[in-house]
Design an enzyme around this catalytic site. Structure first.
Site, PDB file in Angstrom:
ATOM      1  N   THR A  18      39.777  16.930 -20.817  1.00  0.00           N
ATOM      2  CA  THR A  18      38.556  17.415 -21.436  1.00  0.00           C
ATOM      3  C   THR A  18      38.846  18.021 -22.799  1.00  0.00           C
ATOM      4  O   THR A  18      39.969  18.469 -23.060  1.00  0.00           O
ATOM      5  CB  THR A  18      37.895  18.475 -20.539  1.00  0.00           C
ATOM      6  OG1 THR A  18      36.746  18.998 -21.190  1.00  0.00           O
ATOM      7  CG2 THR A  18      38.845  19.624 -20.238  1.00  0.00           C
ATOM      8  N   ASP A  19      37.819  18.051 -23.628  1.00  0.00           N
ATOM      9  CA  ASP A  19      37.954  18.738 -24.910  1.00  0.00           C
ATOM     10  C   ASP A  19      37.986  20.250 -24.722  1.00  0.00           C
ATOM     11  O   ASP A  19      38.263  20.995 -25.655  1.00  0.00           O
ATOM     12  CB  ASP A  19      36.842  18.330 -25.866  1.00  0.00           C
ATOM     13  CG  ASP A  19      35.450  18.631 -25.333  1.00  0.00           C
ATOM     14  OD1 ASP A  19      35.299  18.787 -24.106  1.00  0.00           O
ATOM     15  OD2 ASP A  19      34.512  18.679 -26.137  1.00  0.00           O
ATOM     16  N   TYR A  50      38.498  26.478 -16.372  1.00  0.00           N
ATOM     17  CA  TYR A  50      38.456  25.017 -16.291  1.00  0.00           C
ATOM     18  C   TYR A  50      39.339  24.405 -17.378  1.00  0.00           C
ATOM     19  O   TYR A  50      40.176  23.544 -17.098  1.00  0.00           O
ATOM     20  CB  TYR A  50      37.015  24.519 -16.425  1.00  0.00           C
ATOM     21  CG  TYR A  50      36.907  23.025 -16.525  1.00  0.00           C
ATOM     22  CD1 TYR A  50      37.156  22.212 -15.431  1.00  0.00           C
ATOM     23  CD2 TYR A  50      36.560  22.407 -17.730  1.00  0.00           C
ATOM     24  CE1 TYR A  50      37.068  20.830 -15.523  1.00  0.00           C
ATOM     25  CE2 TYR A  50      36.468  21.039 -17.835  1.00  0.00           C
ATOM     26  CZ  TYR A  50      36.724  20.253 -16.732  1.00  0.00           C
ATOM     27  OH  TYR A  50      36.646  18.893 -16.816  1.00  0.00           O
ATOM     28  N   LYS A  92      42.779  22.192 -16.781  1.00  0.00           N
ATOM     29  CA  LYS A  92      42.893  20.812 -17.268  1.00  0.00           C
ATOM     30  C   LYS A  92      44.096  20.685 -18.203  1.00  0.00           C
ATOM     31  O   LYS A  92      44.816  19.689 -18.168  1.00  0.00           O
ATOM     32  CB  LYS A  92      41.610  20.368 -17.961  1.00  0.00           C
ATOM     33  CG  LYS A  92      40.429  20.191 -17.012  1.00  0.00           C
ATOM     34  CD  LYS A  92      40.700  19.180 -15.910  1.00  0.00           C
ATOM     35  CE  LYS A  92      40.563  17.760 -16.384  1.00  0.00           C
ATOM     36  NZ  LYS A  92      40.687  16.762 -15.305  1.00  0.00           N
ATOM     37  N   TRP A 102      31.007  15.523 -22.120  1.00  0.00           N
ATOM     38  CA  TRP A 102      29.644  15.135 -21.777  1.00  0.00           C
ATOM     39  C   TRP A 102      29.550  13.764 -21.123  1.00  0.00           C
ATOM     40  O   TRP A 102      28.879  12.872 -21.615  1.00  0.00           O
ATOM     41  CB  TRP A 102      28.734  15.168 -23.005  1.00  0.00           C
ATOM     42  CG  TRP A 102      28.448  16.545 -23.444  1.00  0.00           C
ATOM     43  CD1 TRP A 102      28.848  17.085 -24.625  1.00  0.00           C
ATOM     44  CD2 TRP A 102      27.723  17.562 -22.764  1.00  0.00           C
ATOM     45  NE1 TRP A 102      28.426  18.391 -24.718  1.00  0.00           N
ATOM     46  CE2 TRP A 102      27.719  18.701 -23.574  1.00  0.00           C
ATOM     47  CE3 TRP A 102      27.093  17.630 -21.530  1.00  0.00           C
ATOM     48  CZ2 TRP A 102      27.106  19.875 -23.193  1.00  0.00           C
ATOM     49  CZ3 TRP A 102      26.489  18.814 -21.162  1.00  0.00           C
ATOM     50  CH2 TRP A 102      26.502  19.905 -21.989  1.00  0.00           C
TER      51      TRP A 102
END
Length: 87
Positions: free
Chosen positions: A30-31, A55, A59, A80
């Protein structure tokens, strides 16, 4: 604890299995491993991590588990994928 068990420990288990059978691994991250405060896009191998929440940190720890275990891997950071707030 549950998020860490899945995003870090589970990822480590998969990376270990991939190493045993000499397989390539794709890890969807994820970013959120970054803080979103940059003024330019991050370079593909950017190590300027600044997770803002649990989170994002788990990650990132999953990414590091993959990178520290395997020689053949892809880490793909997405944002997203779905949800009521996504466009």
């Amino acid at each position: 604890a549950k998020v860490r068990a899945i995003n870090v420990n589970g990822t480590q288990n998969i990376a270990n299995a991939a190493k045993r059978i000499d397989a390539k691994m794709v890890y969807l991250s994820t970013d959120y491993v970054f803080d979103g405060q940059g003024t330019q896009p991050w370079e593909p191998d950017c190590k300027d991590y600044k997770p803002l929440n649990v989170y994002g940190q788990t990650k990132l720890d999953g990414e590091l588990a993959v990178a520290n275990t395997l020689d053949k891997y892809f880490i793909v950071r997405i944002a997203w994928v779905f949800g009521v707030n996504g466009a």
